[in-house]
Design an enzyme around this catalytic site. Structure first.
Site, PDB file in Angstrom:
ATOM      1  N   HIS A  70      57.162   5.082  32.631  1.00  0.00           N
ATOM      2  CA  HIS A  70      57.633   6.308  33.295  1.00  0.00           C
ATOM      3  C   HIS A  70      58.936   6.738  32.606  1.00  0.00           C
ATOM      4  CE1 HIS A  70      59.506   8.623  36.596  1.00  0.00           C
ATOM      5  NE2 HIS A  70      58.322   8.713  37.150  1.00  0.00           N
ATOM      6  N   ASP A  75      60.135  -2.629  36.301  1.00  0.00           N
ATOM      7  CA  ASP A  75      60.085  -1.424  37.127  1.00  0.00           C
ATOM      8  C   ASP A  75      58.899  -1.589  38.072  1.00  0.00           C
ATOM      9  OD1 ASP A  75      59.410   1.006  38.189  1.00  0.00           O
ATOM     10  OD2 ASP A  75      59.372   2.107  36.288  1.00  0.00           O
ATOM     11  N   GLN A 134      55.502   1.094  41.271  1.00  0.00           N
ATOM     12  CA  GLN A 134      54.083   1.229  41.644  1.00  0.00           C
ATOM     13  C   GLN A 134      53.455  -0.102  42.024  1.00  0.00           C
ATOM     14  OE1 GLN A 134      52.597   4.007  42.122  1.00  0.00           O
ATOM     15  NE2 GLN A 134      54.044   5.400  41.171  1.00  0.00           N
ATOM     16  N   LYS A 182      57.690   5.228  47.996  1.00  0.00           N
ATOM     17  CA  LYS A 182      56.320   4.887  47.580  1.00  0.00           C
ATOM     18  C   LYS A 182      55.784   3.733  48.432  1.00  0.00           C
ATOM     19  CE  LYS A 182      57.412   6.305  42.880  1.00  0.00           C
ATOM     20  NZ  LYS A 182      56.813   7.637  42.758  1.00  0.00           N
ATOM     21  N   CYS A 219      55.414  12.283  34.662  1.00  0.00           N
ATOM     22  CA  CYS A 219      56.659  11.718  34.105  1.00  0.00           C
ATOM     23  C   CYS A 219      56.346  10.609  33.105  1.00  0.00           C
ATOM     24  CB  CYS A 219      57.585  11.195  35.206  1.00  0.00           C
ATOM     25  SG  CYS A 219      58.251  12.495  36.217  1.00  0.00           S
TER      26      CYS A 219
HETATM   27  N1  PLP Z   1      58.829   4.163  37.687  1.00  0.00           N
HETATM   28  C1  PLP Z   1      57.557   4.378  38.036  1.00  0.00           C
HETATM   29  C2  PLP Z   1      56.473   3.486  37.480  1.00  0.00           C
HETATM   30  C3  PLP Z   1      57.240   5.428  38.907  1.00  0.00           C
HETATM   31  O1  PLP Z   1      55.974   5.647  39.257  1.00  0.00           O
HETATM   32  C4  PLP Z   1      58.287   6.240  39.401  1.00  0.00           C
HETATM   33  C5  PLP Z   1      57.990   7.405  40.263  1.00  0.00           C
HETATM   34  O2  PLP Z   1      56.938   7.998  40.162  1.00  0.00           O
HETATM   35  C6  PLP Z   1      59.601   5.949  39.011  1.00  0.00           C
HETATM   36  C7  PLP Z   1      59.833   4.911  38.151  1.00  0.00           C
HETATM   37  C8  PLP Z   1      60.746   6.760  39.527  1.00  0.00           C
HETATM   38  O3  PLP Z   1      60.868   6.590  40.905  1.00  0.00           O
HETATM   39  P1  PLP Z   1      61.888   7.476  41.753  1.00  0.00           P
HETATM   40  O4  PLP Z   1      61.571   8.906  41.399  1.00  0.00           O
HETATM   41  O5  PLP Z   1      61.553   7.136  43.160  1.00  0.00           O
HETATM   42  O6  PLP Z   1      63.254   7.073  41.347  1.00  0.00           O
END
Ligand code: PLP
Length: 417
Positions: free
Chosen positions: A134, A211, A214, A237, A375
């Site tokens: 992401h 990270d 998900q 999420k 993203c």
């Molecule tokens: N990393 C992953 C794998 C994600 O799916 C997301 C959000 O879609 C993020 C990071 C960023 O999360 P946030 O927008 O809640 O900070």
């Protein structure tokens, strides 16, 4: 997590209709159709248990935390710090000192980038990520590279959307200081072999940030068993409110890191000559925190554990299996991301139809999917598509909703010819 969805049986004891009654928003109608919410990977809906916990906090316990001697301030502090302990238990961290509340995954990764990497890395050092990250796990490291002169390396994926592990190992070397990888890809659903990644990275002398945005909603995560140095995730999420997330960091690492934002709560003493900093975890929480968000996050964790994370995962794996089989039979649909190990995310394209047009047709039938680059622009470039449509499943989705998605896609196929 869904080890291999195709072999995961339907959990007979999982009562999805009872679960759905906890989510009032799911009774909404959209364009005259019952809402079919298949966008939980972007943001999950909240159950009444979370909404009520937030309301209860706001109605009966709100004041500013940490600084007050009065009763309400103490109640708010107890609620906020109680939520921290709840998070610690949820991911099995060793201490609440290792749980830093942030606005979400993005802020948690930026915290590590600025407070750890920026202070330690130099020209010649390398940060290793993968090709399926992401943007939140790419751009903060690019900023660190600009700030320090270190280099970003990217381990490739194959056409199924899986990490090329041998190539990853080749990129890992004595210059690698940090490996930063997704636990689960949001664009492809791939579950990464994080245990092997951690073992290899540590053997090479690098730290690992995972990270988990998900992963946490779909799997039991034990940060100590994983051996992660840093682990990040977002509340929204995980059936909790927006604006709250978590950075887990090993205490030894966090202790050695300087604060990244200055202000109230992160200090012990302030004078014009010099200020001294607070202990962990507050050293990294400058300013008034998101108390109601933390309370909501704790309630969401209670809720998930009341359903059973393994039962949720098995239910979602079953839906993924059904949807994968059904979409494969729709002419012109191509699945993007067909890894052997996947979580409940299904990205796809329809031949000759832009993903946004597809999303609009689905919405006209009440089916909410996400369309775009998710993203993860480098993933789209790799697969040679501008965008995909993405259906993602949560604890409340049903077999009937998979059927509704399939029927809406067949209708779209007719509309676009
Ligand atoms: N990393 C992953 C794998 C994600 O799916 C997301 C959000 O879609 C993020 C990071 C960023 O999360 P946030 O927008 O809640 O900070």
């Amino acid at each position: 997590m869904a080890a291999n969805p195709a072999r995961t049986p339907t959990p007979s004891t999982y009562d999805v209709e009872r679960v759905r009654r906890d989510f009032p928003i799911l009774s909404t109608t959209v364009n005259g159709h019952p809402l079919v919410y298949l966008d939980s990977a972007a943001s999950a809906q909240r159950p009444l248990q979370v909404l009520r916990a937030v309301e209860d906090y706001e109605t009966h316990s709100h004041a500013n935390v940490h600084r007050g001697v009065h009763a309400l301030s103490q109640a708010a502090t107890a609620a906020y710090e109680g939520a921290r302990e709840r998070v610690r238990r949820f991911i099995n961290a060793g201490s609440t000192r290792e749980i830093i509340f942030t606005r979400g995954t993005t802020e948690a990764i930026n915290l590590v980038a600025q407070a750890w990497a920026r202070n330690r890395l130099h020209a010649g050092d390398e940060i290793l990520i993968t090709a399926l990250e992401h943007h939140a796990n790419i751009v903060p490291w690019q900023m660190v590279c600009e700030q320090t002169g270190c280099t970003l390396k990217v381990a490739p994926i194959n056409r199924r959307g899986e990490l090329e592990f041998e190539a990853f190992l080749k990129l890992l070397g004595p210059r690698t200081r940090l490996v930063a990888v997704a636990h689960v890809s949001n664009a492809l659903g791939t579950i990464l072999p994080v245990e092997r990644i951690v073992a290899a990275a540590h053997a090479a002398g690098a730290l690992v940030l995972i990270d988990g945005a998900q992963a946490v909603p779909h799997a039991r995560v034990d940060v100590r068993a994983l051996g992660a140095d840093f682990y990040t995730f977002s509340g929204h999420k995980l059936y909790a409110p927006t604006g709250i997330g978590v950075l887990y960091g090993r205490q030894e690492l966090l202790t050695a890191m300087p604060p990244w934002q200055g202000g109230g709560d992160m200090i012990l003493t302030v004078s014009f000559e010099k200020s001294t900093y607070n202990d962990l975890p507050w050293k990294f929480e400058a300013g008034t925190p998101n108390m109601s968000g933390a309370v909501g996050l704790a309630a969401a964790m209670d809720y998930i554990e009341s359903l059973g994370i393994d039962a949720i995962a098995a239910h979602e794996a079953h839906l993924l299996e059904l949807a994968t089989a059904a979409l494969t039979n729709i002419p012109g649909i191509e699945l993007i991301g067909t890894a052997a190990h996947k979580a409940a995310v299904l990205s796809f394209t329809m031949k000759g139809v832009h993903a946004h047009d597809l999303g609009t047709i689905l919405d006209s039938q009440g089916v909410a999917v996400r369309t775009g680059h998710h993203c993860a622009m480098p993933v789209m470039t790799f697969f040679g598509v501008p965008a995909t449509a993405r259906a993602s499943f949560g604890c409340y989705n049903t077999e009937g909703e998979v059927a509704a998605l399939v029927s809406a896609l067949r209708k779209a196929r007719e509309v676009f010819g």
